[in-house]
Design a protein around this motif. Structure first.
Motif, short mmCIF file in Angstrom:
data_model
loop_
_atom_site.label_atom_id
_atom_site.label_comp_id
_atom_site.label_asym_id
_atom_site.label_seq_id
_atom_site.Cartn_x
_atom_site.Cartn_y
_atom_site.Cartn_z
N GLN A 1 -3.15 -6.28 -0.80
CA GLN A 1 -4.24 -6.37 0.23
C GLN A 1 -4.81 -7.80 0.43
O GLN A 1 -5.01 -8.17 1.62
N PRO B 1 -2.30 5.31 3.74
CA PRO B 1 -3.89 5.12 3.62
C PRO B 1 -4.51 6.31 3.00
O PRO B 1 -5.80 6.09 2.48
N ALA C 1 -1.31 -0.87 4.64
CA ALA C 1 -1.75 0.24 4.02
C ALA C 1 -0.67 1.37 4.59
O ALA C 1 -1.00 2.10 5.66
N GLY D 1 0.84 -1.16 -0.02
CA GLY D 1 -0.17 0.09 -0.04
C GLY D 1 0.74 1.33 -0.05
O GLY D 1 0.37 2.57 0.36
N ARG E 1 -2.14 7.00 -6.69
CA ARG E 1 -0.73 6.30 -6.56
C ARG E 1 0.16 7.31 -5.67
O ARG E 1 1.15 6.54 -4.83
N GLY F 1 -1.25 3.95 -3.37
CA GLY F 1 -2.62 3.94 -3.14
C GLY F 1 -3.48 3.10 -4.11
O GLY F 1 -4.67 2.65 -3.97
N ASP F 2 -2.98 3.07 -5.45
CA ASP F 2 -3.80 2.43 -6.30
C ASP F 2 -3.42 0.91 -6.59
O ASP F 2 -3.92 0.17 -7.64
N GLU F 3 -2.52 0.41 -5.73
CA GLU F 3 -2.09 -0.82 -5.88
C GLU F 3 -2.67 -1.67 -4.99
O GLU F 3 -2.27 -1.63 -3.74
N LEU F 4 -3.63 -2.77 -5.24
CA LEU F 4 -4.35 -3.59 -4.20
C LEU F 4 -3.97 -4.95 -4.21
O LEU F 4 -4.60 -5.58 -3.48
N ILE G 1 -7.62 6.39 -3.97
CA ILE G 1 -7.16 5.67 -5.33
C ILE G 1 -6.13 6.36 -5.84
O ILE G 1 -6.25 6.51 -7.11
N MET H 1 -4.60 5.28 -0.79
CA MET H 1 -5.77 4.05 -0.69
C MET H 1 -7.30 4.83 -0.53
O MET H 1 -7.87 4.33 -1.37
N ASP H 2 -7.35 5.64 0.27
CA ASP H 2 -8.79 6.07 0.35
C ASP H 2 -9.26 7.04 -0.92
O ASP H 2 -10.33 6.84 -1.17
#
Length: 309
Positions: A46, A75, A72, A37, A83, A40-43, A81, A78-79
């Protein structure tokens, strides 16, 4: 046990929290840390974090040591989306080792480094961009390849690539950890904004095989697949577009291709013409392939490891 690694006050009475889950059992002091994480666009990572915890929770008696899981590190990214780190527009993986008295981003990086310093091994899980799909591979900084290669062979991945790519270059988390004497590698796989289940299962299997080698896991683990090792640029064929248009893929990532095999076509939807056929210039393993169809001149189409068996 869930612990807070970093807490930073944000505007409008909000708080940025980076957390980890600590799973520990037995008398062994060895520790492996799984982080993901940063972008943030790499999932993909997870799902790996979830699968690791499920296996340990189902068989806690096989754990002999500690597994720290950081799902994460970015974070806010990620919230949203994103990078990068929102508002700062900074790639977090270029901010390490950080600085305690620096900016918010530098402070966060320094706290993450400090929290990871007692790890015996760190796995930093990434995904590709939204444009490119990557076969599961481990990337290691060239400066530290000699101490990492043998452990990487237990990780059940298709490719070990010793190459100073952006994910392992100076100021990346993996590079700075190695520079501080902590073994750390990067796993790159899949594609951004998605979870490729079979890739995540392969990576999870590999992490448990590595944990077994390190003595942290005493339960069953897969026999790791034999990884291809690549180091110099001469072993990798990089394919780039010579025209603009729409790339229509004809070959799957992970395919062993023959010289001259059709990998895809670049078409012009307006004229209805095929502008270019992308043919494999070399026999080998297609470990990178373009997924996002729109291309310009110079766009990356794929990568082939030459002479793969």
């Amino acid at each position: 046990m869930i612990k807070t690694v970093v807490s930073v006050d944000l505007p409008v009475d909000e708080t940025l929290l980076i957390k980890k889950n600590v799973l520990s059992n037995g008398d062994a002091k060895e520790k492996i840390s799984i982080v993901t994480g940063i972008h943030g666009d790499e999932l993909e990572g997870q799902l790996v974090c979830f699968e690791i915890q499920q296996r340990i929770k189902n068989n806690p008696e096989f754990l002999n040591g500690t597994v720290d899981i950081y799902p994460a590190l970015n974070p806010l990214g990620m919230d949203s989306i994103s990078r990068t780190i929102p508002a700062f527009d900074m790639d977090m993986n270029k901010t390490f080792p950080g600085f305690y008295d620096g900016t918010m981003v530098e402070y966060i990086a320094s706290q993450i480094m400090d929290d990871l310093k007692d790890s015996d091994f760190v796995v930093d899980i990434h995904a590709s961009s939204i444009f490119i799909r990557e076969l599961p591979q481990v990337r290691i900084p060239l400066d530290f390849k000699d101490k990492l290669i043998e452990k990487c062979r237990y990780m059940n991945l298709d490719l070990i690539w010793a190459y100073n790519s952006s994910s392992v270059q100076e100021n990346s988390l993996a590079y700075c950890l190695n520079d501080a004497g902590i073994d750390a590698v990067v796993i790159d796989m899949g594609i951004a904004m998605a979870c490729t289940k079979k890739y995540c299962e392969q990576v999870t299997d590999g992490i448990f095989a590595l944990m077994k080698h390190l003595g942290i896991w005493t339960g069953p683990a897969v026999e790791p697949k034999q990884s291809i090792y690549a180091e110099n640029k001469e072993s990798i064929e990089i394919l780039s577009s010579t025209v603009s248009g729409m790339f229509v893929r004809e070959t799957e990532c992970g395919t062993h291709v023959e010289k001259g095999q059709l990998l895809g076509r670049i078409i012009d939807p307006l004229s209805g013409n095929v502008k270019c056929e992308i043919l494999a210039p070399q026999e080998g393993l297609l470990f990178t392939i373009r997924e996002y169809p729109v291309v310009e001149i110079g766009s990356l189409i794929g990568r082939i490891f030459k002479c793969a068996k």
